[in-house]
Design an enzyme around this catalytic site. Structure first.
Site, short mmCIF file in Angstrom:
data_model
loop_
_atom_site.label_atom_id
_atom_site.label_comp_id
_atom_site.label_asym_id
_atom_site.label_seq_id
_atom_site.Cartn_x
_atom_site.Cartn_y
_atom_site.Cartn_z
CE1 TYR A 182 89.90 11.23 55.00
CE2 TYR A 182 88.24 10.04 56.25
CZ TYR A 182 88.58 11.08 55.63
OH TYR A 182 87.81 12.12 55.20
CG HIS B 212 83.03 9.25 52.25
ND1 HIS B 212 84.12 8.94 52.63
CD2 HIS B 212 83.08 10.60 52.70
CE1 HIS B 212 84.88 9.74 53.14
NE2 HIS B 212 84.50 10.92 53.25
CB THR C 174 91.38 14.50 65.26
OG1 THR C 174 92.12 13.18 65.50
CG2 THR C 174 92.04 15.32 64.34
#
Length: 324
Positions: free
Chosen positions: A64, A146, A275
């Site tokens: 990211y 990941h 988030t």
């Protein structure tokens, strides 16, 4: 605004380390397509806000391109390092990750991805060093692979990469190691040769993607589960069968519907990653530790959720009806 006077409880990992039972995610909401673009002050500010409100578990990932921002927020927070729990994730392919991201992000990043495909899975020890440098840290608390898709079904390759993760653990650069987006066949493969079992598997998990008996499998193998996208039924799949029961429970417990979904995960021993950039919203979400759902309420959400299937990520990997 008033700060909730509570301490986020911990989840104990198989290796004995403890992880805060909710994580602040620096994932797709903060994604930067170009790793060389200027630092994103909004990401820094939001992360600092999360720390101020009470979040101590910060969940980021190399792909990211926000590790530098995460590191700046950590430093500026003045919170002692030992009081924070930092997760990051080894990038294996920008092309694969790009295809897994929501359409808006995918369109924004298409030119960057076409220009260069980056993979770090071939040298995990070098990848953790890059991440630590960006974060400005000597170690992370949790380091993850990941996804398993780079191996394309090659179990020996999965085992080799997991052995590299064990080397990172032995070096002290990560206190715990784990995986993300792994399913039973991938976990079975690495467990055949693992000296250290994965502490956690981070997966997309919400009422519309419950993965069949995958939670039971993890319990049997003594692997913890964390969930990204836990609010998907409200953010990407609104108008489905869980809406009514979630709204009803939100009124009962005097919280927001999102907090009901977070609690549904927690009550199944699944650690949610969430988030927001809004201080009030971040504070509200910590109310999940002020109540518990009853077994019947958990079952009601589960039952209604199973009436609909929605996968928000990795749709290029899975068939439309694949619920694994």
């Amino acid at each position: 605004m008033a700060k909730l006077d509570l301490k986020v409880p911990d989840l104990t990992l198989p290796d004995g380390n403890k992880i805060p039972f909710i994580g602040y995610g620096l994932g797709t909401a903060w994604y930067k397509a170009d790793p060389n673009s200027p630092k994103d002050q909004a990401t820094i500010d939001a992360t600092e806000t999360a720390i101020k409100v009470g979040y101590r578990h910060l969940d980021g990932a190399e792909v990211y391109n926000t590790e530098e921002e995460q590191g700046i927020a950590i430093k500026q927070s003045k919170i002692p390092r030992e009081e924070l729990y930092i997760t990051t994730v080894c990038l294996y392919s920008t092309a694969q990750i790009w295809q897994s991201l929501p359409p808006l992000i995918s369109q924004r990043s298409v030119l960057t991805i076409k220009q260069k495909v980056i993979t770090h899975i071939d040298d995990i020890p070098a990848a953790i060093d890059r991440s630590l440098k960006k974060l400005g840290l000597d170690y992370v608390d949790l380091y993850l692979i990941h996804a398993p898709f780079f191996a394309k079904g090659d179990n020996k390759l999965l085992q080799q990469r997991w052995a590299q993760m064990e080397d990172v653990l032995a070096s002290g650069k990560a206190k715990s190691i784990g995986v993300s987006n792994f399913l039973k066949p991938h976990l079975d493969a690495i467990l055949e040769t693992a000296k250290v079992r994965p502490s956690i598997n981070q997966i997309e998990f919400h009422p519309y993607l419950q993965h069949g008996d995958l939670l039971a499998y993890h319990k049997n193998k003594d692997i913890r589960v964390s969930a990204y996208g836990p609010l998907t039924p409200l953010t990407k799949a609104k108008g489905g069968p869980v809406d009514a029961v979630v709204e009803k429970l939100a009124k009962k417990y005097a919280v927001n519907p999102g907090e009901i979904l977070l609690r549904w995960a927690i009550d199944q021993n699944v650690l949610p990653i969430t988030t927001s950039s809004k201080e009030q919203r971040l504070s509200d979400m910590l109310r999940v530790f002020t109540f518990k759902l009853t077994p019947k309420e958990i079952e009601d959400i589960t039952t209604e959720g199973n009436k609909k299937h929605h996968r928000a990520f990795w749709n290029h990997i899975f068939d439309a009806n694949d619920q694994s």
